[in-house]
Write a protein that holds these residues in place. Structure first.
Motif, PDB file in Angstrom:
ATOM      1  N   GLU A 132      11.752   4.669  -5.085  1.00 39.21           N
ATOM      2  CA  GLU A 132      11.008   5.151  -3.925  1.00 39.21           C
ATOM      3  C   GLU A 132      11.736   6.298  -3.230  1.00 39.21           C
ATOM      4  O   GLU A 132      11.136   7.330  -2.905  1.00 39.21           O
ATOM      5  CB  GLU A 132      10.774   4.009  -2.933  1.00 39.21           C
ATOM      6  CG  GLU A 132       9.937   4.412  -1.727  1.00 39.21           C
ATOM      7  CD  GLU A 132       9.607   3.228  -0.825  1.00 39.21           C
ATOM      8  OE1 GLU A 132       9.371   3.449   0.373  1.00 39.21           O
ATOM      9  OE2 GLU A 132       9.587   2.090  -1.332  1.00 39.21           O
ATOM     10  N   ALA A 157      11.516   9.419  -5.385  1.00 33.84           N
ATOM     11  CA  ALA A 157      10.195  10.041  -5.318  1.00 33.84           C
ATOM     12  C   ALA A 157      10.038  10.860  -4.037  1.00 33.84           C
ATOM     13  O   ALA A 157       9.515  11.980  -4.055  1.00 33.84           O
ATOM     14  CB  ALA A 157       9.111   8.969  -5.408  1.00 33.84           C
ATOM     15  N   ILE A 183       2.597   6.708  -1.596  1.00 34.12           N
ATOM     16  CA  ILE A 183       3.785   5.864  -1.757  1.00 34.12           C
ATOM     17  C   ILE A 183       4.018   4.994  -0.528  1.00 34.12           C
ATOM     18  O   ILE A 183       4.285   3.791  -0.627  1.00 34.12           O
ATOM     19  CB  ILE A 183       5.025   6.735  -2.035  1.00 34.12           C
ATOM     20  CG1 ILE A 183       4.904   7.434  -3.386  1.00 34.12           C
ATOM     21  CG2 ILE A 183       6.312   5.897  -1.987  1.00 34.12           C
ATOM     22  CD1 ILE A 183       6.000   8.434  -3.648  1.00 34.12           C
ATOM     23  N   LEU A 184       3.888   5.610   0.655  1.00 30.66           N
ATOM     24  CA  LEU A 184       4.227   4.897   1.889  1.00 30.66           C
ATOM     25  C   LEU A 184       3.124   3.953   2.347  1.00 30.66           C
ATOM     26  O   LEU A 184       3.396   2.938   3.005  1.00 30.66           O
ATOM     27  CB  LEU A 184       4.550   5.901   2.998  1.00 30.66           C
ATOM     28  CG  LEU A 184       5.706   6.861   2.706  1.00 30.66           C
ATOM     29  CD1 LEU A 184       5.977   7.742   3.908  1.00 30.66           C
ATOM     30  CD2 LEU A 184       6.964   6.091   2.328  1.00 30.66           C
ATOM     31  N   ARG A 185       1.866   4.319   2.040  1.00 32.45           N
ATOM     32  CA  ARG A 185       0.716   3.495   2.427  1.00 32.45           C
ATOM     33  C   ARG A 185       0.789   3.040   3.892  1.00 32.45           C
ATOM     34  O   ARG A 185       0.811   1.828   4.189  1.00 32.45           O
ATOM     35  CB  ARG A 185       0.614   2.274   1.509  1.00 32.45           C
ATOM     36  CG  ARG A 185       0.090   2.582   0.138  1.00 32.45           C
ATOM     37  CD  ARG A 185       0.415   1.500  -0.863  1.00 32.45           C
ATOM     38  NE  ARG A 185       1.767   1.708  -1.413  1.00 32.45           N
ATOM     39  CZ  ARG A 185       2.304   0.955  -2.365  1.00 32.45           C
ATOM     40  NH1 ARG A 185       1.638  -0.062  -2.863  1.00 32.45           N
ATOM     41  NH2 ARG A 185       3.525   1.208  -2.807  1.00 32.45           N
ATOM     42  N   SER A 193       9.005  -1.123  -9.394  1.00 32.93           N
ATOM     43  CA  SER A 193       8.104  -0.191  -8.708  1.00 32.93           C
ATOM     44  C   SER A 193       6.682  -0.429  -9.189  1.00 32.93           C
ATOM     45  O   SER A 193       6.451  -0.597 -10.392  1.00 32.93           O
ATOM     46  CB  SER A 193       8.511   1.265  -9.001  1.00 32.93           C
ATOM     47  OG  SER A 193       9.839   1.509  -8.600  1.00 32.93           O
ATOM     48  N   ASP A 194       5.742  -0.428  -8.245  1.00 33.39           N
ATOM     49  CA  ASP A 194       4.357  -0.665  -8.644  1.00 33.39           C
ATOM     50  C   ASP A 194       3.694   0.632  -9.086  1.00 33.39           C
ATOM     51  O   ASP A 194       4.239   1.729  -8.953  1.00 33.39           O
ATOM     52  CB  ASP A 194       3.565  -1.320  -7.501  1.00 33.39           C
ATOM     53  CG  ASP A 194       3.570  -0.485  -6.225  1.00 33.39           C
ATOM     54  OD1 ASP A 194       3.796   0.736  -6.315  1.00 33.39           O
ATOM     55  OD2 ASP A 194       3.358  -1.057  -5.146  1.00 33.39           O
ATOM     56  N   THR A 230       3.255   3.530  -6.510  1.00 34.92           N
ATOM     57  CA  THR A 230       4.437   4.367  -6.273  1.00 34.92           C
ATOM     58  C   THR A 230       4.555   5.443  -7.349  1.00 34.92           C
ATOM     59  O   THR A 230       4.846   6.604  -7.052  1.00 34.92           O
ATOM     60  CB  THR A 230       5.706   3.495  -6.256  1.00 34.92           C
ATOM     61  OG1 THR A 230       5.626   2.564  -5.175  1.00 34.92           O
ATOM     62  CG2 THR A 230       6.953   4.359  -6.090  1.00 34.92           C
ATOM     63  N   TRP A 231       4.309   5.078  -8.604  1.00 33.13           N
ATOM     64  CA  TRP A 231       4.390   6.064  -9.685  1.00 33.13           C
ATOM     65  C   TRP A 231       3.288   7.106  -9.564  1.00 33.13           C
ATOM     66  O   TRP A 231       3.516   8.300  -9.867  1.00 33.13           O
ATOM     67  CB  TRP A 231       4.309   5.359 -11.036  1.00 33.13           C
ATOM     68  CG  TRP A 231       5.580   4.680 -11.394  1.00 33.13           C
ATOM     69  CD1 TRP A 231       5.955   3.398 -11.077  1.00 33.13           C
ATOM     70  CD2 TRP A 231       6.691   5.229 -12.100  1.00 33.13           C
ATOM     71  NE1 TRP A 231       7.211   3.124 -11.551  1.00 33.13           N
ATOM     72  CE2 TRP A 231       7.689   4.219 -12.192  1.00 33.13           C
ATOM     73  CE3 TRP A 231       6.939   6.462 -12.684  1.00 33.13           C
ATOM     74  CZ2 TRP A 231       8.908   4.432 -12.832  1.00 33.13           C
ATOM     75  CZ3 TRP A 231       8.150   6.664 -13.337  1.00 33.13           C
ATOM     76  CH2 TRP A 231       9.117   5.664 -13.399  1.00 33.13           C
ATOM     77  N   GLY A 236       1.894   8.177  -6.722  1.00 25.51           N
ATOM     78  CA  GLY A 236       2.305   9.082  -5.652  1.00 25.51           C
ATOM     79  C   GLY A 236       3.432   9.999  -6.091  1.00 25.51           C
ATOM     80  O   GLY A 236       3.425  11.204  -5.791  1.00 25.51           O
ATOM     81  N   ALA A 237       4.397   9.456  -6.827  1.00 27.95           N
ATOM     82  CA  ALA A 237       5.507  10.273  -7.317  1.00 27.95           C
ATOM     83  C   ALA A 237       5.004  11.355  -8.266  1.00 27.95           C
ATOM     84  O   ALA A 237       5.498  12.492  -8.239  1.00 27.95           O
ATOM     85  CB  ALA A 237       6.527   9.384  -8.018  1.00 27.95           C
TER      86      ALA A 237
END
Length: 322
Positions: free
Chosen positions: A124, A127, A166-168, A287-288, A291-292, A294-295
């Protein structure tokens, strides 16, 4: 990675010494890609060492100092040749004020980064660090007067959408480490802008030398504030952080020396899978898919921005030669 700044620095040009003709840049895409991939892997390892040092009980500020002083020591041998050839006057900066500002901004960025690494999953925080080129482009427009057109602004907007994915916010609680990570990315952007100005009057090894010196003293005071006695294991981890950090920067610098930025930049984003592997096997982090996703958006937008700025820089250079 930080994108190139294409605006001409007039004060730097006035102070710059006459230059000999610059030889053609080597073009070895495979070597450049390999060097950048190695640098990314080492950066991932460095982040793992930082988290491990934190797990040993070291404060992020103390970790920042240990990383800085041992990295400075690891870089010193590389200055022997230019000093022997030119004397110690070689180390005298042409623009000492800008050099000091670069070092101090790097000190702040390092301490923010180390704090974020100790508080967030490695994938995280890595990213989020990909937003540094986006911040640098915004800074080049606001501070250097560079013209940023609609396509790059759109890419920047997409990158920050990736951050929101990522942050939601509103869906999961925002951890304090997120703000440290975003602040560190901003610090990286400032350092990128300043170092691009410095390279117009200073050789790279001189910049590295003074950055490490200022980093060491810049992180010393905060480290003393939280200092605690260290075990042999802690000292060994500190030495490892310095060595890995120094070697990774050497690989990084040489990657750009042997191939165009547009070729090597995509391989910088291999930091994410490398750091995900380190996080999983060393610390049990996962990591879900969100997250990937968003990255991926952040990395794609940052690469597009960097590529566009390199294209603009090449056009400007071609126009200047005609």
């Amino acid at each position: 990675m930080s994108p190139p700044v294409t605006e001409v620095d007039v004060p730097a040009a006035k102070h710059a010494p006459p230059r000999a003709p610059v030889p053609a840049k080597p073009n070895n895409p495979m070597l450049g890609a390999a060097l950048m991939t190695l640098a990314a892997a080492l950066f991932a390892g460095l982040n793992g060492l930082v988290k491990y040092a934190s797990n040993l009980g070291l404060d992020p500020l103390q970790i920042s100092f240990l990383r800085s002083i041992f990295a400075a020591g690891a870089m010193m041998p590389f200055l022997i040749r230019p000093i022997l050839a030119n004397g110690f006057a070689y180390l005298k900066p042409v623009r000492p004020g800008l050099m000091l500002f670069r070092g101090l901004s790097a000190s702040i960025g390092v301490m923010l980064w180390m704090t974020a690494v100790t508080m967030l999953p490695l994938a995280e925080v890595t990213a989020i660090s990909f937003t540094a080129p986006l911040f640098a482009t915004i800074g080049s427009a606001l501070l250097l007067g560079e013209i940023v057109r609609a396509r790059r602004w759109s890419a920047i907007a997409i990158g920050f959408v990736g951050v929101l994915i990522i942050l939601r916010p509103g869906m999961i609680p925002l951890e304090t480490g997120v703000f440290w990570a975003i602040g560190a990315a901003g610090g990286m952007a400032v350092a990128a802008l300043v170092i691009k100005l410095l390279t117009r009057t200073e050789p790279a090894d001189r910049i590295v030398f003074w950055t490490n010196v200022i980093l060491t003293f810049g992180t010393l005071g905060p480290a003393l504030w939280v200092w605690q006695p260290m075990t042999m294991e802690m000292w060994l981890v500190g030495i490892a952080m310095g060595a890995v950090g120094a070697i990774s920067h050497i690989f990084l610098t040489n990657a750009f020396a042997v191939a165009d930025a547009s070729i090597v930049l995509p391989f910088d984003y291999t930091r994410l899978p490398f750091v995900a592997v380190v996080g999983f096997f060393a610390f049990g982090e996962t990591s879900d898919l969100v997250t990937w996703l968003g990255a991926g958006l952040i990395a794609a937008s940052a690469f597009y921005v960097a590529r566009r700025e390199q294209q603009i820089a090449k056009k400007a250079q071609s126009a200047a030669r005609t």
